[in-house]
Motif scaffolding. Structure first.
Motif, mmCIF file in Angstrom:
data_model
loop_
_atom_site.group_PDB
_atom_site.id
_atom_site.type_symbol
_atom_site.label_atom_id
_atom_site.label_comp_id
_atom_site.label_asym_id
_atom_site.label_seq_id
_atom_site.Cartn_x
_atom_site.Cartn_y
_atom_site.Cartn_z
ATOM 1 N N ALA A 145 36.899 -23.362 50.846
ATOM 2 C CA ALA A 145 36.690 -24.362 49.791
ATOM 3 C C ALA A 145 35.256 -24.871 49.771
ATOM 4 O O ALA A 145 34.724 -25.213 48.707
ATOM 5 N N LEU A 146 34.609 -24.889 50.938
ATOM 6 C CA LEU A 146 33.239 -25.394 51.014
ATOM 7 C C LEU A 146 32.249 -24.525 50.241
ATOM 8 O O LEU A 146 31.155 -24.975 49.901
ATOM 9 N N THR A 147 32.633 -23.296 49.957
ATOM 10 C CA THR A 147 31.732 -22.370 49.263
ATOM 11 C C THR A 147 31.868 -22.448 47.742
ATOM 12 O O THR A 147 31.172 -21.730 47.031
ATOM 13 N N THR A 148 32.756 -23.310 47.255
ATOM 14 C CA THR A 148 33.035 -23.324 45.816
ATOM 15 C C THR A 148 32.100 -24.222 45.017
ATOM 16 O O THR A 148 32.154 -24.215 43.792
ATOM 17 N N SER A 149 31.254 -25.008 45.694
ATOM 18 C CA SER A 149 30.356 -25.889 44.957
ATOM 19 C C SER A 149 29.086 -26.158 45.756
ATOM 20 O O SER A 149 29.102 -26.142 46.986
ATOM 21 N N ILE A 150 28.000 -26.416 45.026
ATOM 22 C CA ILE A 150 26.753 -26.833 45.671
ATOM 23 C C ILE A 150 26.288 -28.177 45.119
ATOM 24 O O ILE A 150 25.164 -28.613 45.387
ATOM 25 N N GLU A 151 27.172 -28.834 44.351
ATOM 26 C CA GLU A 151 26.895 -30.189 43.884
ATOM 27 C C GLU A 151 27.263 -31.149 45.013
ATOM 28 O O GLU A 151 28.374 -31.121 45.519
ATOM 29 N N MET A 152 26.332 -32.020 45.418
ATOM 30 C CA MET A 152 26.514 -32.853 46.601
ATOM 31 C C MET A 152 27.790 -33.691 46.557
ATOM 32 O O MET A 152 28.572 -33.703 47.513
ATOM 33 N N ASP A 153 28.024 -34.405 45.457
ATOM 34 C CA ASP A 153 29.214 -35.263 45.376
ATOM 35 C C ASP A 153 30.495 -34.443 45.494
ATOM 36 O O ASP A 153 31.463 -34.877 46.137
ATOM 37 N N ILE A 281 26.520 -26.955 56.969
ATOM 38 C CA ILE A 281 25.820 -25.912 56.205
ATOM 39 C C ILE A 281 25.973 -26.176 54.707
ATOM 40 O O ILE A 281 25.008 -26.063 53.935
ATOM 41 N N ALA A 282 27.185 -26.550 54.293
ATOM 42 C CA ALA A 282 27.435 -26.833 52.878
ATOM 43 C C ALA A 282 26.618 -28.033 52.408
ATOM 44 O O ALA A 282 26.065 -28.031 51.297
ATOM 45 N N PHE A 289 19.690 -27.519 47.026
ATOM 46 C CA PHE A 289 19.911 -27.338 45.585
ATOM 47 C C PHE A 289 19.482 -28.588 44.826
ATOM 48 O O PHE A 289 18.852 -28.512 43.760
ATOM 49 N N GLN A 290 19.836 -29.757 45.399
ATOM 50 C CA GLN A 290 19.475 -31.028 44.770
ATOM 51 C C GLN A 290 17.956 -31.186 44.690
ATOM 52 O O GLN A 290 17.418 -31.599 43.658
ATOM 53 N N GLU A 291 17.266 -30.818 45.770
ATOM 54 C CA GLU A 291 15.802 -30.909 45.780
ATOM 55 C C GLU A 291 15.173 -29.949 44.781
ATOM 56 O O GLU A 291 14.231 -30.303 44.064
ATOM 57 N N ARG A 295 12.923 -30.855 41.566
ATOM 58 C CA ARG A 295 11.595 -30.289 41.308
ATOM 59 C C ARG A 295 11.511 -29.675 39.910
ATOM 60 O O ARG A 295 10.516 -29.818 39.210
ATOM 61 N N THR A 296 12.575 -28.987 39.536
ATOM 62 C CA THR A 296 12.621 -28.367 38.212
ATOM 63 C C THR A 296 12.532 -29.420 37.115
ATOM 64 O O THR A 296 11.819 -29.254 36.114
ATOM 65 N N ARG A 297 13.250 -30.533 37.315
ATOM 66 C CA ARG A 297 13.233 -31.618 36.331
ATOM 67 C C ARG A 297 11.841 -32.240 36.238
ATOM 68 O O ARG A 297 11.388 -32.620 35.148
#
Length: 339
Positions: A145-153, A281-282, A289-291, A295-297
């Protein structure tokens, strides 16, 4: 062996769990669920000496602990449950009669207990094996389940949802650590005022640096000065802290709380640490990803600002748009531009 009350108690470290009870007094006593071995001298003797013990009159034997509901009991017989020369628990028998139990009762009780010990141990081993299989399957699902998202919340939600399937808890939180400064960044079931809470502690009170890199269990935080008693955490009695690592560096802790003293054990710690290694790790991936997203924004915002400046003839209008983008980008409440 005719008796008015009796229990079967199994040893779990320094506690006795009451597995079965018969008779009014024993049934009331069994409502405790578990008892501290050191608080019951007769039970402790049976376990440590691996011998039967017989009390003819409980009213004159100071080792017998009288409690509400067992005042009428007069005779006591304690019989050890032994497997491979190790005491795994005991059988207790009580009677309203003085000097009810004889040497023959002790011998018969011990013979019965020897057979019962084997059956109980086999059942316990089977239960342990079944529990480990369920834990392994739950751990596999949790890690997946930990691999299903990279959004922090969302990662935090997955961690708390998965964790309760592995280790029951009343509340849980995740905190970061930096040179003795802690910050609670996420929680489940904790007081709202604790979220985002910053606090400091003295690392040396936990012992060596090796100890703080291992799971920590405090059986009763109310009696342990190491635990930071923050406002809103008064309900916590037992606490377990699981370290989180990123590239070998301690980055924080996964905290589990229980309202029951002595709830968490080494088995809980082992499975929680295995899960926490993957959770760390997640969290790190979500942070990166958040950083990167931030940076992109920034790059997009700077490009838009440059475009506004180069294409507009209205200075105030351009400044308003720049301020609007800066507010959004920096998550600020106010902004001022001085010329």
């Amino acid at each position: 062996i005719p008796s008015d009350s009796g229990t079967i108690q199994l040893l779990d470290r320094e506690q006795l769990n009451i597995l079965a009870a018969t008779g009014r007094e024993a049934t009331v006593f069994a409502q405790r669920g578990s008892i501290q071995l050191s608080e019951f001298p007769l039970n402790e003797y049976v376990i440590k000496e691996k011998k039967t013990i017989c009390v003819d009159n409980t009213q004159i034997d100071t080792r017998y602990i009288t409690s509400m509901g067992n005042e009428r009991l007069r005779s006591f017989l304690g019989i050890p449950l032994i497997v491979k020369e190790t005491a795994i628990g005991l059988i207790t028998l009580d009677s309203y009669q003085i000097a009810r139990y004889t040497k023959q009762d002790e011998e018969l009780g011990l013979a019965i207990a020897n057979h019962a010990s084997i059956a109980i141990e086999n059942a316990r081993l089977f239960e342990v094996e079944q529990r480990r299989r369920k834990q392994a399957e739950a751990l596999r699902k949790a890690t997946e389940a930990l691999t299903t998202s990279i959004e922090m919340d969302r990662v935090f939600e997955i961690i708390f949802d998965s964790l309760i399937e592995l280790v029951p808890y009343d509340s849980a939180s995740i905190e970061t650590v930096n040179d003795g400064d802690f910050k609670i960044i996420a929680g489940r079931g904790i007081a709202e005022e604790l979220l985002g809470k910053n606090y400091s502690t003295q690392p040396e009170k936990w012992g060596s640096s090796d100890k703080i890199r291992q799971p920590i269990i405090i059986s009763d935080v109310q009696a342990d000065s190491r635990f930071e008693k923050l406002k809103g955490s008064e309900y916590i009695r037992c606490w377990m802290g699981i370290p989180l690592f990123s590239q070998g560096k301690l980055t924080g802790y996964l905290n589990l709380d229980s309202r029951t003293p002595g709830f968490f054990n080494l088995e809980h710690a082992a499975i929680a640490q295995t899960f926490a290694n993957q959770a760390a790790i997640a969290i790190e991936n979500a942070r990166l990803f958040q950083e990167e997203n931030h940076r992109t924004r920034i790059i997009e915002a700077l490009a838009n600002i440059a475009n506004e400046i180069s294409t507009t003839k209205e200075v105030i209008s351009a400044l308003d748009k720049i301020a609007e983008r800066a507010l959004s980008l920096l998550n600020a409440s106010t902004i001022a531009i001085y010329l």
